[in-house]
Design an enzyme around this catalytic site. Structure first.
Site, PDB file in Angstrom:
ATOM      1  N   TRP A  33       0.839  -1.206   0.000  1.00  0.00           N
ATOM      2  CA  TRP A  33       0.000   0.000   0.000  1.00  0.00           C
ATOM      3  C   TRP A  33       0.874   1.257   0.000  1.00  0.00           C
ATOM      4  O   TRP A  33       1.839   1.363   0.743  1.00  0.00           O
ATOM      5  CB  TRP A  33      -0.896   0.000   1.243  1.00  0.00           C
ATOM      6  CG  TRP A  33      -1.949   1.079   1.216  1.00  0.00           C
ATOM      7  CD1 TRP A  33      -3.225   0.969   0.789  1.00  0.00           C
ATOM      8  CD2 TRP A  33      -1.779   2.442   1.642  1.00  0.00           C
ATOM      9  NE1 TRP A  33      -3.879   2.166   0.913  1.00  0.00           N
ATOM     10  CE2 TRP A  33      -3.010   3.093   1.427  1.00  0.00           C
ATOM     11  CE3 TRP A  33      -0.723   3.181   2.149  1.00  0.00           C
ATOM     12  CZ2 TRP A  33      -3.219   4.439   1.729  1.00  0.00           C
ATOM     13  CZ3 TRP A  33      -0.929   4.527   2.444  1.00  0.00           C
ATOM     14  CH2 TRP A  33      -2.159   5.136   2.231  1.00  0.00           C
ATOM     15  N   ASP A 437      19.594  12.110  35.478  1.00  0.00           N
ATOM     16  CA  ASP A 437      20.526  11.004  35.684  1.00  0.00           C
ATOM     17  C   ASP A 437      19.929   9.950  36.609  1.00  0.00           C
ATOM     18  O   ASP A 437      20.121   8.762  36.407  1.00  0.00           O
ATOM     19  CB  ASP A 437      21.862  11.520  36.251  1.00  0.00           C
ATOM     20  CG  ASP A 437      21.696  12.328  37.541  1.00  0.00           C
ATOM     21  OD1 ASP A 437      20.591  12.842  37.782  1.00  0.00           O
ATOM     22  OD2 ASP A 437      22.675  12.444  38.294  1.00  0.00           O
ATOM     23  N   ARG A 441      18.674  10.569  44.579  1.00  0.00           N
ATOM     24  CA  ARG A 441      19.583  11.287  45.473  1.00  0.00           C
ATOM     25  C   ARG A 441      19.523  12.799  45.238  1.00  0.00           C
ATOM     26  O   ARG A 441      18.706  13.280  44.446  1.00  0.00           O
ATOM     27  CB  ARG A 441      21.008  10.752  45.298  1.00  0.00           C
ATOM     28  CG  ARG A 441      21.633  11.061  43.966  1.00  0.00           C
ATOM     29  CD  ARG A 441      23.050  10.485  43.905  1.00  0.00           C
ATOM     30  NE  ARG A 441      23.663  10.747  42.628  1.00  0.00           N
ATOM     31  CZ  ARG A 441      24.368   9.849  41.939  1.00  0.00           C
ATOM     32  NH1 ARG A 441      24.519   8.624  42.397  1.00  0.00           N
ATOM     33  NH2 ARG A 441      24.911  10.180  40.792  1.00  0.00           N
ATOM     34  N   ASP A 442      20.406  13.524  45.883  1.00  0.00           N
ATOM     35  CA  ASP A 442      20.399  14.983  45.789  1.00  0.00           C
ATOM     36  C   ASP A 442      21.056  15.418  44.480  1.00  0.00           C
ATOM     37  O   ASP A 442      22.066  16.106  44.470  1.00  0.00           O
ATOM     38  CB  ASP A 442      21.134  15.582  47.003  1.00  0.00           C
ATOM     39  CG  ASP A 442      22.506  14.939  47.207  1.00  0.00           C
ATOM     40  OD1 ASP A 442      22.883  14.065  46.395  1.00  0.00           O
ATOM     41  OD2 ASP A 442      23.198  15.317  48.172  1.00  0.00           O
ATOM     42  N   GLU A 443      20.453  14.976  43.376  1.00  0.00           N
ATOM     43  CA  GLU A 443      21.020  15.281  42.077  1.00  0.00           C
ATOM     44  C   GLU A 443      19.884  15.482  41.080  1.00  0.00           C
ATOM     45  O   GLU A 443      19.417  16.580  40.896  1.00  0.00           O
ATOM     46  CB  GLU A 443      21.990  14.163  41.666  1.00  0.00           C
ATOM     47  CG  GLU A 443      22.940  14.647  40.597  1.00  0.00           C
ATOM     48  CD  GLU A 443      24.287  13.943  40.586  1.00  0.00           C
ATOM     49  OE1 GLU A 443      24.619  13.238  41.529  1.00  0.00           O
ATOM     50  OE2 GLU A 443      25.010  14.113  39.586  1.00  0.00           O
ATOM     51  N   GLU A 716      23.648   2.572  38.206  1.00  0.00           N
ATOM     52  CA  GLU A 716      24.637   3.560  37.763  1.00  0.00           C
ATOM     53  C   GLU A 716      25.996   2.896  37.541  1.00  0.00           C
ATOM     54  O   GLU A 716      26.677   3.157  36.548  1.00  0.00           O
ATOM     55  CB  GLU A 716      24.776   4.642  38.830  1.00  0.00           C
ATOM     56  CG  GLU A 716      25.854   5.669  38.525  1.00  0.00           C
ATOM     57  CD  GLU A 716      25.869   6.805  39.530  1.00  0.00           C
ATOM     58  OE1 GLU A 716      25.485   6.569  40.697  1.00  0.00           O
ATOM     59  OE2 GLU A 716      26.239   7.935  39.150  1.00  0.00           O
TER      60      GLU A 716
HETATM   61  C1  BGC Z   1      25.794  11.736  37.389  1.00  0.00           C
HETATM   62  C2  BGC Z   1      26.086  11.123  36.055  1.00  0.00           C
HETATM   63  C3  BGC Z   1      26.829  12.155  35.260  1.00  0.00           C
HETATM   64  C4  BGC Z   1      28.144  12.293  35.962  1.00  0.00           C
HETATM   65  C5  BGC Z   1      29.138  13.145  35.267  1.00  0.00           C
HETATM   66  C6  BGC Z   1      27.091  11.952  38.065  1.00  0.00           C
HETATM   67  O1  BGC Z   1      26.972  12.463  39.337  1.00  0.00           O
HETATM   68  O2  BGC Z   1      24.901  10.987  38.133  1.00  0.00           O
HETATM   69  O3  BGC Z   1      25.238  10.280  35.521  1.00  0.00           O
HETATM   70  O4  BGC Z   1      26.845  12.009  33.914  1.00  0.00           O
HETATM   71  O5  BGC Z   1      27.966  12.691  37.300  1.00  0.00           O
HETATM   72  O6  BGC Z   1      30.122  13.603  36.092  1.00  0.00           O
END
Ligand code: BGC
Length: 851
Positions: A33, A437, A441-443, A716
């Site tokens: 088609w 990421d 956590r504190d990220e 990770e």
């Molecule tokens: C993050 C990563 C990141 C890396 C780079 C980490 O703390 O979780 O995934 O790419 O730092 O420094």
């Protein structure tokens, strides 16, 4: 015919495009088609018959939409060889948002309590009346902070953490909600809940608050349309009042504290606030929503006052509790990804408190879920529960970007299927407003390198073109003229310096093309071209006289499994080899982008740069016969996949890589840079068996090792949990990072055998390469043209393959041991002799980014 799609929207209300592109899918089994022509009809206009085969993101044929305009769109098409059109598709209603900043009459308003030291969330309110002949009501809203709106106590929309996180200096999202059904004739109340969110809350591991401003504020514009055509507006201005309410504190990292005994009181006049500098944007991608609920798989009392709940799945979200008890009873909820010695292991979440508290009103059954926080967790400990806690009283509410699922993978190996599920979960848990990421956590930052390596997998599993496109606009806004791409976007200053970092900054060259190839949308390339160019030019300036990058900071092959747990950048592969390889690759990708945007001079310029850096790479990092000076899996993976070696050296490099993999007893030896490539490098150089053995190894480190340890997401680190069940001592140990899950892309293309060969899968490459003892596998993807599928099984020395090619598309079917054949759309069945990979020497697969 299915109802047409408007850009990448799932709910096209309040959209930001005045000439949105349209896509449609034809549902037909008719082999071969093809569309010959189409007609699009809007309210009072038609495109007329347009002779073209295009059905994906075709230009808007009607008059440009004006703010608030609503149009119903339908489509019909003519198939090749047919003089009759199909029936009209069902309509899709599209409605424009506020397309001009001058349309906003609302002001940013907030608390008048200038002491606000405790950053306590507030409520804002306005009463208004509605006449009986209301026909439509919309609210347009945003905040500096995070907000929810209610009309007469009912939620407007279902977004979580609106307006989401963007680079607020440059861009601030607003939302549009249809609230017609929430209003009633007579007295009504609009209420806003407002908290810090990313705007004012502490964010980044250095825990700095007031990242964007010291005041939170709400801006809302309610528009009431009556039958006689009159419009009334209720907008945030100094007629609104504010008060503290029952939310005592709220923080994305730390959690929320809510006292149900507190009634908002002491309402006083709001104060006008400075709004964010950024442009107001109606986002192209979906917002965060509550997407799924999971009941606990076990509830266990671990001490007199504490219940431990296991949800069986590591997720991003929060708990909803249903409870009855005496007023003032305080229920605490802590969250963690893993256990240690039978209790929550909180060390990996670092300074994030992840602690919600609910204080009961004591007036019967109470249901509560926090509003303005989320956690990354599989386990929770609940304290203070009145009486016995039964599993039905608590659910985990999974919250993430509400994306359309587009990709599936299945195979005969349950561990591999679980690995794939883990990849999907890590993607879901990390698409929370920005691609983060990690969720715990504190990220929770938009690290560019993580998304760069994961993008092909992400774009297969979910429709992310709108979402990632929004985020790339922030990447562009935050990239300096010197080509410095922030390591994470939106960028907030932390202890981390900024530098031209390969793999991370290459997000600008790689991801727009990934989106093009999987979705057929050229816009990310067009919109991102200049940013990609700035990045490549910035890296060019790092080249020495030998056309090699040899100085400056690099993260290199981040998280090489041999790196010490407290020094994740200490990889075995020379970081300048990684940086030089990536520059050659990115320059080549930029040349392709230049061609796509019609910049012929640039195309030549960047092809020349790619060639020069490729030669520099060979001179500096490869021997004359094809060994790499870093004799590592990552070095060979880069050299082979990025096409950096001439044919003979490439063969030798592939052999050496296979040898290294065998010598490592099939343990993975790559970090962020090598992991997405190593299986392709083996496959492309004829070492399919080693690729499968690497993929299927269960020893630490490997992809399946975490699965054997009970992982439900991608970790990770290869060894976030050590073989003895203890948690990796590194300060950076998440159990929910998608980067190493980039291998799923190889599973889709090589195990499943489904890959795009032209943008949007308009041409597909069906090239499954069975191996590893698998007896069957399949990959399915909802392409913009319709569902595509490859599934195979081995039976009695034969390989049986079923292929579905979407209408209007074609495919090259290249099966082991037989010559490629071209097919058109429809269902196809193939059978070829197949005794196993060893009996079937492979020609090299074409390199990545092959068209
Ligand atoms: C993050 C990563 C990141 C890396 C780079 C980490 O703390 O979780 O995934 O790419 O730092 O420094």
């Amino acid at each position: 015919m299915r109802a047409p799609r408007i850009e990448h929207h799932t709910r096209p209300i309040g959209i930001g495009e005045c000439v949105p592109r349209l896509s449609w899918q034809v549902e037909t089994d008719q082999p071969g088609w093809r569309q010959q022509a189409y007609e699009i009809q809007g309210d009072g206009w038609t495109s007329g018959r347009i002779d073209a085969a295009d059905s994906v993101l075709v230009p808007w044929p009607g008059p440009a939409l004006v703010s608030r305009e609503r149009v119903e769109i339908r489509v019909r098409v003519w198939a090749e060889g047919s003089s009759e059109p199909t029936a009209w598709s069902p309509p899709t209603a599209v409605e424009a948002g506020l397309l001009d900043p001058g349309e906003w009459q609302a002001l940013f308003v907030g608390s008048a309590d200038i002491s606000q030291g405790d950053r306590r969330p507030i409520l804002l309110r306005r009463d208004f009346s509605v006449r009986p002949d209301l026909i439509q009501a919309r609210v347009y809203a945003t905040a500096s902070g995070v907000y929810e709106l209610e009309l007469n106590g009912e939620r407007a929309g279902d977004d979580v953490l609106a307006p989401g996180w963007t680079s607020y200096h440059h861009r601030l999202n607003y939302q549009t909600y249809d609230v017609t059904g929430l209003l009633r004739p007579g007295a009504n109340t609009i209420t806003g809940w407002l908290a810090d969110g990313w705007w004012r809350g502490e964010f980044g591991w250095n825990r700095v608050g007031e990242r964007y401003g010291s005041d939170t504020a709400l801006m809302a514009q309610l528009e009431l349309v009556y039958a006689d055509g009159t419009v009334e507006r209720v907008v945030t201005d100094d007629s609104w009042t504010w008060a503290y309410g029952p939310i005592l504190s709220s923080s994305i990292y730390d959690g929320e504290r809510y006292d149900a005994r507190v009634e908002a009181g002491g309402w006083s006049r709001v104060q006008k606030k400075e709004g964010p500098e950024g442009e107001l944007i109606s986002p192209a991608g979906p917002p965060v929503r509550r997407v799924e609920e999971l009941a606990p798989v076990s509830v266990r009392r671990v001490d007199d006052d504490t219940h431990l709940l296991d949800f069986g799945q590591n997720l991003a979200g929060r708990l909803r509790i249903t409870v009855a008890g005496p007023a003032g009873t305080e229920i605490g909820m802590r969250h963690a990804e893993v256990l240690e010695d039978g209790r929550l292991c909180l060390r990996p979440i670092r300074t994030a408190d992840a602690h919600d508290v609910y204080v009961l009103a004591g007036d019967g059954v109470e249901t509560w879920e926090p509003r303005f926080t989320y956690h990354g967790f599989r386990y929770a400990e609940i304290t203070g529960w009145p009486g016995s806690l039964d599993a039905g009283s608590v659910v985990a509410v999974v919250c993430h970007d509400d994306m359309i699922e587009t990709g599936q993978f299945a195979c005969s190996d349950p561990l591999l299927e679980r690995l794939h599920e883990n990849v999907r979960w890590s993607m879901r848990d990390n698409f929370v407003s920005v691609p983060t990421d990690c969720p715990q956590r504190d990220e929770r930052l938009g690290w560019t390198g993580d998304l760069q390596v994961f993008a092909p997998t992400a774009a297969f599993l979910y429709d992310v073109t709108g979402k990632i496109g929004d985020w790339l606009a922030d990447v562009a806004a935050e990239t300096g003229d010197d080509g410095l791409v922030p390591l994470y976007v939106p960028h907030i200053p932390t202890s981390f310096p900024q530098f031209h970092c390969a793999v991370w900054g290459d997000v600008t060259t790689v991801v727009p093309l990934v989106l093009l190839d999987l979705s057929g949308d050229t816009n990310p390339v067009v919109a991102g071209y200049e940013t990609a160019q700035r990045w490549v030019e910035g890296c060019r300036r790092l080249l020495n006289e030998r056309d090699v990058i040899d100085s400056g900071m690099q993260l290199g092959d981040w998280l090489d499994p041999a790196a010490p747990s407290d020094a994740p950048a200490q990889a075995r592969t020379d970081p300048y080899l990684v940086a030089t390889a990536y520059l050659a690759y990115s320059a080549r990708l930029l040349a392709r982008q230049a061609r796509l945007v019609g910049k012929d001079d640039d195309e030549v310029r960047y092809a020349e740069l790619a060639e020069a850096v490729t030669l520099g790479f060979r001179r500096e990092f490869a021997t004359a016969s094809g060994r790499c000076v870093s004799d590592t899996q990552t070095a060979y993976a880069l050299a082979i996949c990025f096409g950096l070696l001439p044919a003979e050296q490439r063969v030798h490099a592939g052999d050496r890589l296979a040898q290294l993999v065998r010598e490592a007893e099939f343990r993975i030896g790559t970090g962020f840079a090598g992991t997405p490539l190593v299986l392709d490098a083996l496959t492309d150089t004829g070492h399919l068996e080693e690729a499968y053995r690497l993929l299927l190894s269960r020893d630490c480190p490997s992809w399946l090792y975490p699965v054997t340890m009970g992982a439900t997401t991608i970790w990770e680190r290869w060894d976030s949990m050590l073989p003895d069940g203890t948690i990796n001592p590194g300060n950076m140990t998440s159990f929910n990072h998608y980067a190493l899950g980039a291998v799923a892309d190889w599973m889709h293309r090589v195990v499943g055998g489904l890959a795009p060969a032209a943008p949007g899968y308009r041409s597909m490459l069906v090239r499954p390469r069975p191996g590893g003892g698998l007896s069957s596998a399949s990959a399915r993807h909802l392409t913009p043209y319709g569902p595509a599928e490859v599934s195979w099984r081995r039976s009695g020395g034969k390989l049986l393959v079923d292929v579905v090619v979407p209408p209007g598309c074609d495919a090259t079917v290249d099966l082991p041991g037989s010559s490629p054949v071209a097919v058109l759309s429809g269902r196809h069945h193939f059978e070829v002799d197949h005794l196993g990979p060893d009996a079937d020497p492979l020609s090299p697969l074409p390199p990545r980014q092959r068209f």
